[in-house]
Design a protein around this motif. Structure first.
Motif, PDB file in Angstrom:
ATOM      1  N   UNK A  76      40.053  83.379  41.253  1.00  0.00           N
ATOM      2  CA  UNK A  76      40.231  84.492  40.339  1.00  0.00           C
ATOM      3  C   UNK A  76      39.599  84.152  39.002  1.00  0.00           C
ATOM      4  N   UNK A  77      39.505  85.156  38.161  1.00  0.00           N
ATOM      5  CA  UNK A  77      38.956  84.926  36.829  1.00  0.00           C
ATOM      6  C   UNK A  77      37.624  85.604  36.673  1.00  0.00           C
ATOM      7  N   UNK A  78      37.186  85.669  35.456  1.00  0.00           N
ATOM      8  CA  UNK A  78      35.908  86.281  35.178  1.00  0.00           C
ATOM      9  C   UNK A  78      34.775  85.418  35.699  1.00  0.00           C
ATOM     10  N   UNK A  79      33.626  86.073  35.881  1.00  0.00           N
ATOM     11  CA  UNK A  79      32.469  85.355  36.375  1.00  0.00           C
ATOM     12  C   UNK A  79      32.067  84.240  35.433  1.00  0.00           C
ATOM     13  N   UNK A  80      32.124  84.526  34.138  1.00  0.00           N
ATOM     14  CA  UNK A  80      31.893  83.493  33.130  1.00  0.00           C
ATOM     15  C   UNK A  80      32.990  83.594  32.091  1.00  0.00           C
ATOM     16  N   UNK A  81      33.323  82.486  31.474  1.00  0.00           N
ATOM     17  CA  UNK A  81      34.313  82.484  30.408  1.00  0.00           C
ATOM     18  C   UNK A  81      33.904  81.452  29.368  1.00  0.00           C
ATOM     19  N   UNK A  82      34.500  81.518  28.170  1.00  0.00           N
ATOM     20  CA  UNK A  82      34.102  80.588  27.104  1.00  0.00           C
ATOM     21  C   UNK A  82      34.212  79.128  27.509  1.00  0.00           C
ATOM     22  N   UNK A  83      35.222  78.785  28.281  1.00  0.00           N
ATOM     23  CA  UNK A  83      35.396  77.394  28.715  1.00  0.00           C
ATOM     24  C   UNK A  83      34.212  76.945  29.566  1.00  0.00           C
TER      25      UNK A  83
ATOM     26  N   UNK B 211      31.207  78.247  29.624  1.00  0.00           N
ATOM     27  CA  UNK B 211      29.996  78.202  28.797  1.00  0.00           C
ATOM     28  C   UNK B 211      29.969  76.918  27.976  1.00  0.00           C
ATOM     29  N   UNK B 212      31.102  76.540  27.401  1.00  0.00           N
ATOM     30  CA  UNK B 212      31.171  75.329  26.584  1.00  0.00           C
ATOM     31  C   UNK B 212      30.866  74.089  27.412  1.00  0.00           C
ATOM     32  N   UNK B 213      31.471  73.995  28.603  1.00  0.00           N
ATOM     33  CA  UNK B 213      31.228  72.841  29.470  1.00  0.00           C
ATOM     34  C   UNK B 213      29.759  72.786  29.879  1.00  0.00           C
ATOM     35  N   UNK B 214      29.186  73.945  30.168  1.00  0.00           N
ATOM     36  CA  UNK B 214      27.776  73.991  30.551  1.00  0.00           C
ATOM     37  C   UNK B 214      26.891  73.523  29.409  1.00  0.00           C
ATOM     38  N   UNK B 215      27.202  73.949  28.189  1.00  0.00           N
ATOM     39  CA  UNK B 215      26.422  73.521  27.027  1.00  0.00           C
ATOM     40  C   UNK B 215      26.505  72.008  26.834  1.00  0.00           C
ATOM     41  N   UNK B 216      27.695  71.446  27.027  1.00  0.00           N
ATOM     42  CA  UNK B 216      27.852  69.990  26.904  1.00  0.00           C
ATOM     43  C   UNK B 216      27.010  69.284  27.965  1.00  0.00           C
ATOM     44  N   UNK B 217      27.024  69.812  29.182  1.00  0.00           N
ATOM     45  CA  UNK B 217      26.216  69.223  30.261  1.00  0.00           C
ATOM     46  C   UNK B 217      24.730  69.293  29.936  1.00  0.00           C
ATOM     47  N   UNK B 218      24.286  70.408  29.393  1.00  0.00           N
ATOM     48  CA  UNK B 218      22.866  70.571  29.056  1.00  0.00           C
ATOM     49  C   UNK B 218      22.476  69.618  27.924  1.00  0.00           C
ATOM     50  N   UNK B 219      23.324  69.488  26.910  1.00  0.00           N
ATOM     51  CA  UNK B 219      23.048  68.544  25.825  1.00  0.00           C
ATOM     52  C   UNK B 219      22.955  67.126  26.367  1.00  0.00           C
TER      53      UNK B 219
ATOM     54  N   UNK C  39      30.974  65.463  29.440  1.00  0.00           N
ATOM     55  CA  UNK C  39      30.501  66.316  30.535  1.00  0.00           C
ATOM     56  C   UNK C  39      31.074  65.839  31.868  1.00  0.00           C
ATOM     57  N   UNK C  40      31.053  64.533  32.095  1.00  0.00           N
ATOM     58  CA  UNK C  40      31.544  63.980  33.361  1.00  0.00           C
ATOM     59  C   UNK C  40      33.048  64.249  33.525  1.00  0.00           C
ATOM     60  N   UNK C  41      33.808  63.995  32.469  1.00  0.00           N
ATOM     61  CA  UNK C  41      35.256  64.234  32.541  1.00  0.00           C
ATOM     62  C   UNK C  41      35.566  65.717  32.714  1.00  0.00           C
ATOM     63  N   UNK C  42      34.796  66.572  32.055  1.00  0.00           N
ATOM     64  CA  UNK C  42      35.007  68.015  32.182  1.00  0.00           C
ATOM     65  C   UNK C  42      34.714  68.489  33.600  1.00  0.00           C
TER      66      UNK C  42
ATOM     67  N   UNK D 220      26.943  80.420  36.897  1.00  0.00           N
ATOM     68  CA  UNK D 220      26.225  81.472  36.174  1.00  0.00           C
ATOM     69  C   UNK D 220      25.728  81.007  34.813  1.00  0.00           C
ATOM     70  N   UNK D 221      26.571  80.390  33.961  1.00  0.00           N
ATOM     71  CA  UNK D 221      26.029  79.911  32.676  1.00  0.00           C
ATOM     72  C   UNK D 221      24.951  78.850  32.844  1.00  0.00           C
ATOM     73  N   UNK D 222      25.060  78.013  33.883  1.00  0.00           N
ATOM     74  CA  UNK D 222      24.018  77.017  34.113  1.00  0.00           C
ATOM     75  C   UNK D 222      22.712  77.686  34.524  1.00  0.00           C
ATOM     76  N   UNK D 223      22.803  78.719  35.343  1.00  0.00           N
ATOM     77  CA  UNK D 223      21.605  79.446  35.746  1.00  0.00           C
ATOM     78  C   UNK D 223      20.918  80.064  34.531  1.00  0.00           C
ATOM     79  N   UNK D 224      21.711  80.679  33.646  1.00  0.00           N
ATOM     80  CA  UNK D 224      21.145  81.272  32.441  1.00  0.00           C
ATOM     81  C   UNK D 224      20.552  80.199  31.532  1.00  0.00           C
ATOM     82  N   UNK D 225      21.249  79.086  31.412  1.00  0.00           N
ATOM     83  CA  UNK D 225      20.746  77.995  30.582  1.00  0.00           C
ATOM     84  C   UNK D 225      19.430  77.442  31.088  1.00  0.00           C
TER      85      UNK D 225
END
Length: 211
Positions: free
Chosen positions: A2-9, A11-19, A105-108, A123-128
């Motif tokens: 359940x839950x939205x397709x993307x959420x702030x959490x 997106x934040x984890x994805x950004x940390x992974x990308x960094x 990123x690893x712990x998240x 989805x956020x990773x695909x957009x990133x």
């Protein structure tokens, strides 16, 4: 699930992974750069001596040790030393990002796996990855002007403009050298992000199967 397709959490984890991926790829690229340096005939020094001095440069740039840059075989002006000191600060900042973002990123990812929520990162990773691909292709298309503009943005002075007669080390690093490094870095970035994408798809599929 359940839950939205993307959420702030997510997106934040994805950004940390990308960094983490961006900084790790830069660290690796810097350390494979000795295989890319150009051995100019204009430098009246042996290739062994040139390689030794370039590795001394890497040690200076990558380690947070005090003192000025000193090379054994190639002369350096005060302006060149000042420029490499500026580069050192930027690279140490990158290393700080790497050693902080990678464990986070690893712990998240581990936590999201336990929560069976890794699928929300897809989805956020695909957009990133898509935004990165477009941006990096545009940079590569006009790399010379972007390279010069970035120096004006990153460095306050003009000490990065070196005279090959007084600072022959610049002959080892023409524009083609940085173009190759940029391509290596880009390849590593998408290699790691593709692995991450595959892991998320695989782990999300396992979680769905268990449900």
């Amino acid at each position: 699930m359940t839950g939205r397709l993307t959420n702030p959490r997510a997106i934040l984890i994805t950004l940390v992974c990308i960094v983490s991926v961006l900084s790790l790829a830069l660290f690796i690229t810097l350390n494979v750069s000795p295989w890319v340096i150009v051995h100019s005939r204009a430098i009246q020094v042996s290739w062994v001596a040139i390689n030794a001095d370039y590795r001394r440069l890497l040690v200076y740039l990558e380690l947070p040790l005090p003192g000025q840059l000193k090379l054994a075989h190639l002369p350096l002006t005060a302006a060149a030393r000042s420029h490499f000191a500026d580069v050192k600060l930027d690279l140490l900042l990158n290393e700080l990002l790497m050693v902080t973002s990678t464990p986070v990123a690893w712990l998240s990812l581990r936590k999201e796996k336990r929560r069976q929520q890794l699928w929300q990162l897809l989805t956020p990773l695909m957009w990133g990855m898509s935004l990165l691909a477009v941006t990096l292709v545009l940079v590569l298309v006009d790399f010379p002007s972007v390279f010069i503009s970035s120096h004006y943005w990153l460095f306050s002075g003009m000490n990065w403009v070196m005279n090959p007669q007084t600072d022959p080390i610049i002959l080892l690093m023409p524009l083609s050298f940085f173009t190759k490094l940029f391509m290596i870095w880009t390849g590593l970035v998408f290699f790691f992000l593709t692995i991450l994408w595959g892991y998320l798809r695989f782990a999300s599929g396992l979680a769905k199967f268990r449900l």
